[in-house]
Design an enzyme around this catalytic site. Structure first.
Site, PDB file in Angstrom:
ATOM      1  CE  LYS A   1     -33.226  13.429 -23.034  1.00 36.00           C
ATOM      2  NZ  LYS A   1     -32.184  13.712 -22.063  1.00 36.00           N
TER       3      LYS A   1
ATOM      4  N   GLY B   1     -12.947  14.893 -21.845  1.00 30.48           N
ATOM      5  CA  GLY B   1     -13.571  15.879 -22.733  1.00 30.48           C
ATOM      6  C   GLY B   1     -14.066  17.055 -21.909  1.00 30.48           C
ATOM      7  CG  ASN B   2     -16.895  19.787 -23.584  1.00 26.89           C
ATOM      8  OD1 ASN B   2     -16.006  20.609 -23.770  1.00 26.89           O
ATOM      9  ND2 ASN B   2     -17.693  19.369 -24.563  1.00 26.89           N
ATOM     10  CB  VAL B   3     -17.935  16.390 -18.015  1.00 23.74           C
ATOM     11  CG1 VAL B   3     -18.104  16.134 -16.518  1.00 23.74           C
ATOM     12  CG2 VAL B   3     -19.189  17.029 -18.574  1.00 23.74           C
TER      13      VAL B   3
HETATM   14  P1  NAD Z   1     -17.354  15.084 -24.493  1.00 20.28           P
HETATM   15  O1  NAD Z   1     -17.705  14.523 -25.820  1.00 20.28           O
HETATM   16  O2  NAD Z   1     -16.890  16.501 -24.395  1.00 20.28           O
HETATM   17  O3  NAD Z   1     -16.236  14.187 -23.798  1.00 20.28           O
HETATM   18  C1  NAD Z   1     -16.220  12.795 -23.870  1.00 20.28           C
HETATM   19  C2  NAD Z   1     -14.766  12.393 -24.039  1.00 20.28           C
HETATM   20  O4  NAD Z   1     -14.701  10.973 -23.980  1.00 20.28           O
HETATM   21  C3  NAD Z   1     -14.186  12.815 -25.392  1.00 20.28           C
HETATM   22  O5  NAD Z   1     -12.945  13.456 -25.168  1.00 20.28           O
HETATM   23  C4  NAD Z   1     -14.033  11.486 -26.138  1.00 20.28           C
HETATM   24  O6  NAD Z   1     -12.916  11.497 -27.011  1.00 20.28           O
HETATM   25  C5  NAD Z   1     -13.828  10.524 -25.002  1.00 20.28           C
HETATM   26  N1  NAD Z   1     -14.169   9.131 -25.285  1.00 20.28           N
HETATM   27  C6  NAD Z   1     -15.174   8.628 -26.035  1.00 20.28           C
HETATM   28  N2  NAD Z   1     -15.132   7.279 -26.017  1.00 20.28           N
HETATM   29  C7  NAD Z   1     -14.094   6.945 -25.226  1.00 20.28           C
HETATM   30  C8  NAD Z   1     -13.536   5.707 -24.803  1.00 20.28           C
HETATM   31  N3  NAD Z   1     -14.022   4.546 -25.220  1.00 20.28           N
HETATM   32  N4  NAD Z   1     -12.464   5.736 -23.980  1.00 20.28           N
HETATM   33  C9  NAD Z   1     -11.935   6.907 -23.561  1.00 20.28           C
HETATM   34  N5  NAD Z   1     -12.417   8.114 -23.942  1.00 20.28           N
HETATM   35  C10 NAD Z   1     -13.481   8.119 -24.761  1.00 20.28           C
HETATM   36  O7  NAD Z   1     -18.651  14.833 -23.585  1.00 20.28           O
HETATM   37  P2  NAD Z   1     -18.953  15.459 -22.168  1.00 20.28           P
HETATM   38  O8  NAD Z   1     -19.900  16.588 -22.327  1.00 20.28           O
HETATM   39  O9  NAD Z   1     -17.678  15.648 -21.437  1.00 20.28           O
HETATM   40  O10 NAD Z   1     -19.779  14.286 -21.488  1.00 20.28           O
HETATM   41  C11 NAD Z   1     -19.133  13.134 -20.992  1.00 20.28           C
HETATM   42  C12 NAD Z   1     -20.171  12.173 -20.427  1.00 20.28           C
HETATM   43  O11 NAD Z   1     -20.903  12.807 -19.382  1.00 20.28           O
HETATM   44  C13 NAD Z   1     -21.216  11.694 -21.432  1.00 20.28           C
HETATM   45  O12 NAD Z   1     -21.604  10.373 -21.090  1.00 20.28           O
HETATM   46  C14 NAD Z   1     -22.375  12.627 -21.173  1.00 20.28           C
HETATM   47  O13 NAD Z   1     -23.608  12.045 -21.561  1.00 20.28           O
HETATM   48  C15 NAD Z   1     -22.284  12.772 -19.673  1.00 20.28           C
HETATM   49  N6  NAD Z   1     -22.917  13.999 -19.170  1.00 20.28           N
HETATM   50  C16 NAD Z   1     -22.480  15.209 -19.586  1.00 20.28           C
HETATM   51  C17 NAD Z   1     -23.059  16.351 -19.088  1.00 20.28           C
HETATM   52  C18 NAD Z   1     -22.563  17.711 -19.487  1.00 20.28           C
HETATM   53  O14 NAD Z   1     -22.877  18.672 -18.792  1.00 20.28           O
HETATM   54  N7  NAD Z   1     -21.794  17.839 -20.562  1.00 20.28           N
HETATM   55  C19 NAD Z   1     -24.135  16.266 -18.168  1.00 20.28           C
HETATM   56  C20 NAD Z   1     -24.557  15.002 -17.743  1.00 20.28           C
HETATM   57  C21 NAD Z   1     -23.934  13.872 -18.258  1.00 20.28           C
END
Ligand code: NAD
Length: 353
Positions: free
Chosen positions: A80, A187-189
């Site tokens: 990292k 969100g995205n995932v």
């Molecule tokens: P993102 O920012 O697109 O989505 C996160 C969503 O959670 C947002 O819509 C945000 O408004 C919402 N949110 C934040 N705090 C909240 C709460 N207290 N209650 C309800 N909703 C809340 O992020 P993402 O890329 O979708 O990632 C989501 C999680 O998955 C993160 O923890 C990230 O580290 C993990 N992750 C993502 C990936 C990836 O490929 N994007 C890979 C591994 C892990």
């Protein structure tokens, strides 16, 4: 600042501290273990208050990547990097290029990917100076769509496959028809995961602090919106945390009604012992670093130049790994997170290269 005696040091193979006064770059690269292959992991940019904080973060995250890649059966080690600075104020192309030159000095022992505070375009800028960056190419994705390096679609699919494995183990069902799922964070995932679940016949409850995201899940997926932390305590089959970390803590675990916790959010356990608390309560927990490995699997195959079908098959193996973890957990009476760590250690300690 202690390094070798740092509580998070854990026999890291290599640590580099980089400074470039001209661009203001201050960065640390940590390589935990390269037994299985070069260390691949995100490059995070964050305004750490102290050097100590940055060191702690990079050591902790780098070790986590060794475990994650081993469990995903990748020929990759764990590493990292962190750039100390506020991405909104201090990020410049010159700084990213300087970081690229630093990575080049490491000769490919560490490969950087995007992380919080850095984006695909930032990695592309680093890539002007080094080939040791990943997740930067536009190519046919595992699902037939064009992938621009955003790992979210593949992470969501991996989480979906992981939920299928958890449902099979805990509820004895091959089908998700009628399954009830609470998704925290669409969100995205989370949104994409919810769409897979809806397509498989599941009924959804969602909460997101961002109203527009919640509305989209309600309008497009027919999900039911829920207020605040209520999402954690619904009497559903599966709770899928897809927002932030530390969501499984003393307070929330006591109030859970879900029989399965399986979602993509990183670092879901507030403390390591929460793994055992979930186990004692009979909740099946899919360890986050196993179920959310879709992104790193994809990035690995980008570098290898694999066909989309091979990427898809590999992502689907997340389900097989979880099945093995659940079975061992049941056999040995140990929490799933503990078993996942054991399995990872078997894989990266026993590899002969
Ligand atoms: P993102 O920012 O697109 O989505 C996160 C969503 O959670 C947002 O819509 C945000 O408004 C919402 N949110 C934040 N705090 C909240 C709460 N207290 N209650 C309800 N909703 C809340 O992020 P993402 O890329 O979708 O990632 C989501 C999680 O998955 C993160 O923890 C990230 O580290 C993990 N992750 C993502 C990936 C990836 O490929 N994007 C890979 C591994 C892990």
């Amino acid at each position: 600042m202690n390094v070798f005696s740092h509580p998070e040091f854990d026999d890291h193979e290599h640590l580099s501290f980089f400074s470039d006064p001209e661009t203001g770059l201050r960065a640390i690269v940590a390589i935990h273990n390269t037994t299985r292959g070069p260390a691949l992991g995100g490059c995070r940019m964050f305004p750490y208050a102290t050097d100590e904080e940055a060191l702690r973060d990079v050591l902790r995250l780098s070790r986590g990547m060794t475990y994650k890649s081993a469990l995903a059966n990748l020929d990759l080690g764990g590493g990292k990097s962190v750039i100390i600075g506020n991405p909104r104020e201090h990020k410049t192309e010159a700084l990213m290029e300087a970081m690229g030159r630093c990575l080049e000095q490491l000769g490919g022992h560490y490969i950087a990917a995007e992380d919080s505070g850095t984006s695909v375009p930032d990695l592309q800028v680093m890539g002007r100076q080094t080939g040791h960056v990943a997740g930067v190419q536009s190519r046919p994705g595992f699902d037939g769509e064009t992938s621009n390096g955003d790992p979210s679609p593949v992470t969501a699919y991996g989480a979906f496959v992981g939920i299928q494995a958890a449902v099979k183990h805990q509820l004895g069902s091959d089908s998700l028809e009628g399954l009830t799922v609470a998704v925290q964070g669409v969100g995205n995932v989370g949104f994409r995961l919810a769409r897979h679940l809806r397509d498989a016949g599941a009924r959804l409850w969602v909460h997101d602090i961002h109203q527009a995201n919640m509305d989209r899940a309600v309008d497009e997926l027919g999900a039911t919106a829920v207020d605040g932390d209520e999402i954690l305590y619904l009497p559903v089959d599966v709770l899928a945390p897809c927002a932030m970390g530390a969501v499984l803590n003393d307070q929330s675990i006591d109030g859970l009604h879900a029989r399965i916790v399986a979602g993509a959010a990183n670092n879901q356990l507030a403390r390591p012992e929460h793994d055992a608390m979930l186990h004692e309560r009979g909740v099946l927990y899919a360890p986050d670093f196993v179920i959310n490995a879709g992104g790193i699997i994809d990035v690995f195959h980008e570098r290898k130049g694999s066909e989309p079908a091979e990427v898809r098959r590999h992502v689907e193996s997340i389900g097989e790994t979880l099945t093995e973890i659940f079975a061992r957990s049941a056999r040995d009476g140990l929490p799933t997170g503990t078993i996942a760590n054991q399995l990872a250690e078997e894989r990266f300690r026993n590899t002969v290269r």
